[in-house]
Design a protein around this motif. Structure first.
Motif, PDB file in Angstrom:
ATOM      1  N   SER A  96       7.667  -4.175  -0.307  1.00  0.00           N
ATOM      2  CA  SER A  96       6.425  -3.381  -0.361  1.00  0.00           C
ATOM      3  C   SER A  96       6.413  -2.338   0.745  1.00  0.00           C
ATOM      4  CB  SER A  96       5.204  -4.297  -0.242  1.00  0.00           C
ATOM      5  OG  SER A  96       5.194  -5.214  -1.326  1.00  0.00           O
ATOM      6  N   ILE A  99       0.223  -3.806  -0.481  1.00  0.00           N
ATOM      7  CA  ILE A  99      -0.155  -4.651   0.662  1.00  0.00           C
ATOM      8  C   ILE A  99       1.111  -5.212   1.298  1.00  0.00           C
ATOM      9  CG2 ILE A  99      -1.344  -6.770   1.374  1.00  0.00           C
ATOM     10  CD1 ILE A  99      -3.242  -6.348  -0.997  1.00  0.00           C
ATOM     11  N   THR A 129       2.972  -9.914  -2.744  1.00  0.00           N
ATOM     12  CA  THR A 129       3.010  -9.090  -3.956  1.00  0.00           C
ATOM     13  C   THR A 129       3.233 -10.003  -5.149  1.00  0.00           C
ATOM     14  OG1 THR A 129       4.095  -7.399  -2.620  1.00  0.00           O
ATOM     15  CG2 THR A 129       4.046  -7.040  -5.002  1.00  0.00           C
ATOM     16  N   ASP A 181       7.616  -1.777  -7.295  1.00  0.00           N
ATOM     17  CA  ASP A 181       7.638  -2.858  -6.303  1.00  0.00           C
ATOM     18  C   ASP A 181       7.356  -4.156  -7.055  1.00  0.00           C
ATOM     19  OD1 ASP A 181       7.553  -4.376  -3.984  1.00  0.00           O
ATOM     20  OD2 ASP A 181       5.440  -3.881  -3.555  1.00  0.00           O
TER      21      ASP A 181
END
Ligand SMILES: Nc1nc2c(ncn2[C@@H]2O[C@H](COP(=O)(O)OP(=O)(O)O)[C@@H](O)[C@H]2O)c(=O)[nH]1
Ligand SMILES: [Mg+2]
Length: 464
Positions: free
Chosen positions: A238, A251, A259, A278
């Protein structure tokens, strides 16, 4: 669709704006202009000078009411976009103004609203541009990067159609030789032996191979690629997405498994539109819950359909079994290994990476401190492209349609080669060559079916 009607459409995006353009094409253009346009200085008696901008007003011929102050251009065919007579009216862009002018033009008998892409379709039907140039106009309008724009302009200039016409010319020449030998064997013409025909067919096959090999890259210039970021939890996937985006999109947390869903973002990487994905980190511990399980499935789906996989490894720790498992699963994909956290003391000996890892492109970065990101972008570019746009570029196939037709043509050549190799007479090769000509003609739109044409033009907007 009647191609004799005069057609009209608003050529600019609908809405309030600086300028709105109404485009008319067909034989009634001049009469319409003379009927609804009142030139400044009462120059009505003078003929409308072609290819000049004229200042005046659009006046409703029924009520004599002034609708708008405009600039009008009259472009008689064939020196126009469609090769027909064309009138363009530049007016103020407001819903009501555009609607009133459009309505005034449409109220005339023999005029109708244009279908999507119909102006360009007329340019194609009237022989001003071929089908690959039609597609180039579409690509030009939709280009998102400099490379895509360059390719569209090259194609509009005829780069691809020239390559196809060259193949056709070679095939026609060969066919003529074969057929003259069949039809007039007694005449004093150069007749090619079976061996000569075979040699020329093989040459054509090689040229078609070369053009076909440009498809992957051509498609990437036009459509871009999907790059999926994978790796164990907490390696910095991320953080990498955020570093590429230069914003805090995903985040980032030291808590593993933050994630859970996939996140997609588009970035222009050295001229290639790249969609980065991602994903949830893959691990081989017992799966915690059903959400995590779903996350894993999505990661796998996104990685297996990606054009490129960015495999992120934590460089500050030793290589783990978890890394190897992920690597093995996706090793067949085009891959860049991203060694992250290079700001920390290295826990990984690059010299002693497993043998198979050494074969892949590798880049060290620090996602957290945005180090090595430019190098990573360049590595992504070289991983997927052979041309970076800095030098002259060859003709590219960039649509599945081109590839399918050229593959059919190549199959026809293979067929001709096989029959000659098996001792068949050259007449069989002549038959195959005629099919090859049709297949090549499909690419440039000479032998294209109406279905395919409808499909291409319907993707255009109205007014193009
Ligand atoms: N020192 C350092 N820490 C990093 C780097 N990249 C990520 N991290 C940290 O590693 C942890 C996990 O990062 P995250 O991006 O959420 O990893 P993900 O689970 O793979 O998405 C966070 O605490 C990050 O701050 C880096 O380049 N250097
Ligand atoms: Mg994450």
């Amino acid at each position: 669709m009647d191609t004799h009607d005069t057609i009209v459409a608003v050529a600019t995006p609908v809405g309030v704006g600086g300028i709105g353009i109404i485009k008319i094409s067909g034989s009634l253009c001049r009469a319409i202009a003379e009927n609804i346009f009142c030139r400044k200085g009462n120059a009505a008696s003078q003929a409308l000078r072609p290819h000049h901008l004229h200042f005046g007003w659009i006046v409703d011929p029924a009520t004599r009411e002034t609708i708008d102050e405009v600039l009008l251009a009259y472009m008689p065919g064939p020196a126009s976009y469609t090769r027909e007579d064309v009138v363009e009216i530049q007016c103020h862009s407001g819903y009501y103004v555009l609607e009133r002018i459009l309505g005034t033009v449409l109220s005339r008998k023999g005029v109708r609203l244009a279908e999507p892409g119909e102006f360009t379709r007329r340019a194609y039907i009237n022989g001003r541009i071929n089908l690959t140039q039609v597609e180039a106009i579409f690509d030009l309008v939709n280009a998102r990067t400099g490379l895509a724009l360059r390719q569209a302009n090259d194609q509009l200039g005829g780069a691809l159609s020239k390559a196809i016409f060259a193949l056709k010319e070679t095939a026609v020449e060969l066919l003529t030789h074969i057929e003259s030998g069949i039809d007039f064997p007694e005449e004093d013409m150069e007749v090619l032996s079976s061996a000569d025909v075979l040699t020329r067919l093989r040459g054509l096959h090689v040229e078609m191979d070369q053009l076909l090999s440009t498809y992957e890259e051509g498609r990437i210039f036009r459509e871009g690629i999907k790059a999926t970021i994978i790796g164990r939890p907490n390696v910095g996937k991320s953080s990498l997405l955020n570093a590429l985006l230069e914003e805090e999109r995903a985040i980032v947390s030291h808590v593993p498994g933050t994630t859970r869903d996939t996140i997609e973002e588009d970035i222009n990487v050295c001229g290639i539109p790249v969609t980065f994905v991602d994903t949830a980190g893959l691990h081989n511990r017992a799966v915690v819950d059903s959400i995590e399980e779903k996350g894993f499935q999505r990661t796998r789906a996104k990685a297996s359909t990606a054009d490129l996989v960015l495999f992120v490894v934590d460089k500050s720790t030793a290589f783990t079994d978890g890394d190897v498992v992920i690597f093995q699963e996706f090793r067949e994909k085009k891959m860049v290994i991203v060694l992250n956290k290079s700001d920390l003391p290295s826990g990984l000996n690059e010299e002693r990476l497993p043998r198979e890892f050494q074969d892949h492109r590798r880049v060290s970065i620090s996602a957290k401190y945005h180090q090595g990101i430019d190098e990573l972008k360049e590595t992504i570019q070289t991983a997927v492209l052979r041309h970076d746009g800095s030098s002259s570029m060859p003709a590219f196939l960039n649509r599945l349609r081109h590839k399918v037709s050229l593959e059919k043509a190549r199959a026809g050549i293979s067929q001709a080669i096989r029959s000659l190799e098996n001792g068949a007479s050259v007449e069989f090769a002549a038959f195959d060559l005629r099919c090859v000509l049709d297949n090549l003609g499909e690419v440039v739109g000479e032998t294209t079916t109406d279905d395919i044409l409808d499909n291409i033009f319907s993707s255009f907007c109205i007014g193009k």
